[in-house]
Design a protein around this motif. Structure first.
Motif, PDB file in Angstrom:
ATOM      1  N   GLN A 120       0.827  -1.205   0.000  1.00 35.27           N
ATOM      2  CA  GLN A 120       0.000   0.000   0.000  1.00 35.27           C
ATOM      3  C   GLN A 120       0.861   1.254   0.000  1.00 35.27           C
ATOM      4  O   GLN A 120       0.594   2.210  -0.736  1.00 35.27           O
ATOM      5  N   ARG A 121       1.925   1.252   0.781  1.00 32.88           N
ATOM      6  CA  ARG A 121       2.800   2.425   0.861  1.00 32.88           C
ATOM      7  C   ARG A 121       3.597   2.610  -0.424  1.00 32.88           C
ATOM      8  O   ARG A 121       3.744   3.731  -0.910  1.00 32.88           O
ATOM      9  N   ARG A 122       4.129   1.519  -0.963  1.00 38.76           N
ATOM     10  CA  ARG A 122       4.968   1.630  -2.154  1.00 38.76           C
ATOM     11  C   ARG A 122       4.168   2.061  -3.382  1.00 38.76           C
ATOM     12  O   ARG A 122       4.623   2.859  -4.199  1.00 38.76           O
ATOM     13  N   ALA A 123       2.969   1.494  -3.549  1.00 43.20           N
ATOM     14  CA  ALA A 123       2.180   1.740  -4.754  1.00 43.20           C
ATOM     15  C   ALA A 123       1.125   2.825  -4.565  1.00 43.20           C
ATOM     16  O   ALA A 123       0.406   3.155  -5.514  1.00 43.20           O
ATOM     17  N   GLY A 124       1.004   3.369  -3.346  1.00 42.80           N
ATOM     18  CA  GLY A 124       0.022   4.415  -3.099  1.00 42.80           C
ATOM     19  C   GLY A 124      -1.413   3.934  -3.198  1.00 42.80           C
ATOM     20  O   GLY A 124      -2.289   4.664  -3.686  1.00 42.80           O
ATOM     21  N   VAL A 125      -1.681   2.722  -2.742  1.00 43.55           N
ATOM     22  CA  VAL A 125      -3.040   2.171  -2.776  1.00 43.55           C
ATOM     23  C   VAL A 125      -3.907   2.902  -1.753  1.00 43.55           C
ATOM     24  O   VAL A 125      -3.525   3.065  -0.589  1.00 43.55           O
ATOM     25  N   GLY A 126      -5.088   3.354  -2.167  1.00 43.11           N
ATOM     26  CA  GLY A 126      -5.993   4.043  -1.267  1.00 43.11           C
ATOM     27  C   GLY A 126      -6.534   3.124  -0.189  1.00 43.11           C
ATOM     28  O   GLY A 126      -6.659   1.904  -0.395  1.00 43.11           O
ATOM     29  N   GLU A 127      -6.857   3.703   0.962  1.00 41.92           N
ATOM     30  CA  GLU A 127      -7.357   2.892   2.075  1.00 41.92           C
ATOM     31  C   GLU A 127      -8.624   2.132   1.718  1.00 41.92           C
ATOM     32  O   GLU A 127      -8.855   1.025   2.204  1.00 41.92           O
ATOM     33  N   GLU A 128      -9.460   2.730   0.854  1.00 44.87           N
ATOM     34  CA  GLU A 128     -10.711   2.062   0.510  1.00 44.87           C
ATOM     35  C   GLU A 128     -10.490   0.802  -0.328  1.00 44.87           C
ATOM     36  O   GLU A 128     -11.374  -0.051  -0.427  1.00 44.87           O
ATOM     37  N   TRP A 129      -9.294   0.675  -0.928  1.00 42.53           N
ATOM     38  CA  TRP A 129      -8.976  -0.494  -1.736  1.00 42.53           C
ATOM     39  C   TRP A 129      -8.090  -1.494  -0.995  1.00 42.53           C
ATOM     40  O   TRP A 129      -7.784  -2.562  -1.532  1.00 42.53           O
TER      41      TRP A 129
END
Length: 423
Positions: free
Chosen positions: A267-276
């Protein structure tokens, strides 16, 4: 020392002369247990999918605090596995112990609604993992005892594929509930409890109460042999191949970062949103589902050692991508595909390797010894990784795990090296 020796020890009776029909057919009990695991994993993965975000963002846990809870989540089940495996062999009723384990896990799900502190959460998660520890070895023993030795990889692959279907549906259900419900986390925990109860019901109604006994028991009756004693279980450690397998599983487990940390890093590396975020485990589960059966069958053909070690090589590549690949959208599917391949090559292959090592009457105990060694090592890894992340950051922590995995895989490759040209 190797995992694919087809010769059986004198005391190991796989019962192939008692099992007729096509060699590639999967026993009905495997399919029923797969259904139970599918339902239960929907329940468990609903919680697992939201737990990292719930603890870190909602309750404000530090990586060290989360690592401690994650370690408890995995470590308690490891300790209890030995008890569950021994008791199942002792009373010769694997279904009873498995049912108690599934039932305890189901009872703990609604308690998550009232757990708001690290102490309360730790207690509830420890109880839930106690249930998992009780059921794992008896369940896998039922699968192993119903399958000829040469088809163990396929049977465990089928079970793990069904289990992973639940692991795939669980995060999806959590995602939909979080989007639809006002009190999303409470709704997830409540629905999870109901689904877990359904899994227990299927186990009680459709899994046979007792498996076929060993040859001696069939000739002389089920009570012809005394109960298995603790020292008989401990005597399994005298088997060189079992010691090697348990030791290598523990060694590799020490450098296997938990799923929750992998998803947080991704999530941190790819910038995945919390909702996903809750959909990340879904990617791992899809790949695991697609590959579990073919990889299990491949392990039966070319050697379980080869496939097991290859799975850890794939995991090392995933670590390298998380460390050095820019945070592009392609990083997410690549890492999740490698993560799922790792599980397909290791999760069912490890217990399948025990078919020709452990005698039938001690099968659950043997599975518990190997499973406990691996799970305790992963417990230590969770604590160490959380502490390293808190102290030095996520990058150095993952780099240390990657270097450790490379070294441990090399050692395991030498210990499990085939002898005499046998694969």
């Amino acid at each position: 020392m190797y995992l694919t020796d087809r010769s059986q020890p004198v005391e190991a009776d796989t019962g192939q002369d008692r099992r007729r029909g096509p060699g590639r057919r999967v026993a009905p009990v495997v399919l029923v247990l797969g259904t139970v695991s599918l339902i239960t994993d929907i329940s468990s993965e609903m919680v697992t999918a939201v737990l990292p975000l719930y603890l870190v963002t909602t309750l404000g846990f530090s990586p060290l605090g989360f690592g401690t809870l994650d370690g408890v989540y995995n470590g308690v089940s490891a300790l209890v596995q030995l008890t569950g495996g021994h008791l199942a062999d002792r009373i010769r009723n694997h279904k009873l112990l498995a049912g108690l384990g599934y039932g305890l896990s189901a009872l703990c799900k609604p308690l998550l609604l009232f757990a708001g502190s690290i102490g309360t959460l730790g207690t509830v998660l420890a109880l839930e993992r106690t249930g998992k520890g009780l059921r794992t070895a008896p369940r896998d023993a039922m699968i192993s005892l119903s399958t000829p030795a040469e088809n163990q990889g396929r049977a465990f692959g089928v079970h793990r594929a069904m289990d992973t279907t639940g692991a795939m549906l669980g995060p999806l259900a959590a995602f939909l509930i979080l989007r639809a419900a006002v009190d999303g986390y409470d709704a997830v925990f409540g629905v999870s409890a109901c689904v877990a109860a359904l899994g227990v019901l299927v186990l009680v109604l459709f899994v046979p109460g007792r498996e076929k006994g060993t040859r001696a028991e069939e000739e002389n009756g089920p009570d012809s042999k005394p109960p298995v004693r603790v020292r008989e279980t401990l005597a399994l450690l005298r088997l060189p191949r079992l010691r090697a397998l348990a030791g290598c599983a523990a060694l590799l487990g020490l450098t296997t970062v938990s799923d929750a940390f992998v998803y947080l890093l991704l999530q941190r590396r790819a910038g995945v949103g919390e909702e996903w975020f809750t959909l990340l485990p879904l990617g791992t589960a899809v790949v695991f589902l697609l590959l579990a059966v073919p990889v299990g069958a491949l392990a039966d053909r070319i050697g379980r050692r080869t496939v097991f070690l290859a799975g850890h090589a794939v995991l090392l590549i995933a670590y390298a991508l998380l460390l050095w690949t820019p945070g592009t959208p392609v990083l997410v599917p690549l890492v999740l595909a490698l993560h799922g391949t790792f599980y397909a090559a290791t999760d069912g292959v490890l217990p399948a390797a025990l078919a020709g090592i452990v005698p039938e009457q001690l099968r659950a105990s043997g599975l518990a010894i190997v499973g406990t060694s691996q799970a305790l090592a992963r417990f230590c890894c969770s604590l160490a990784f959380g502490a390293a992340w808190t102290t030095w950051g996520d990058g150095p922590a993952l780099a240390g795990s990657a270097v450790g995995l490379l070294c441990c895989a090399a050692v395991a490759g030498m210990v499990l090296r085939p002898a005499g040209g046998t694969r």
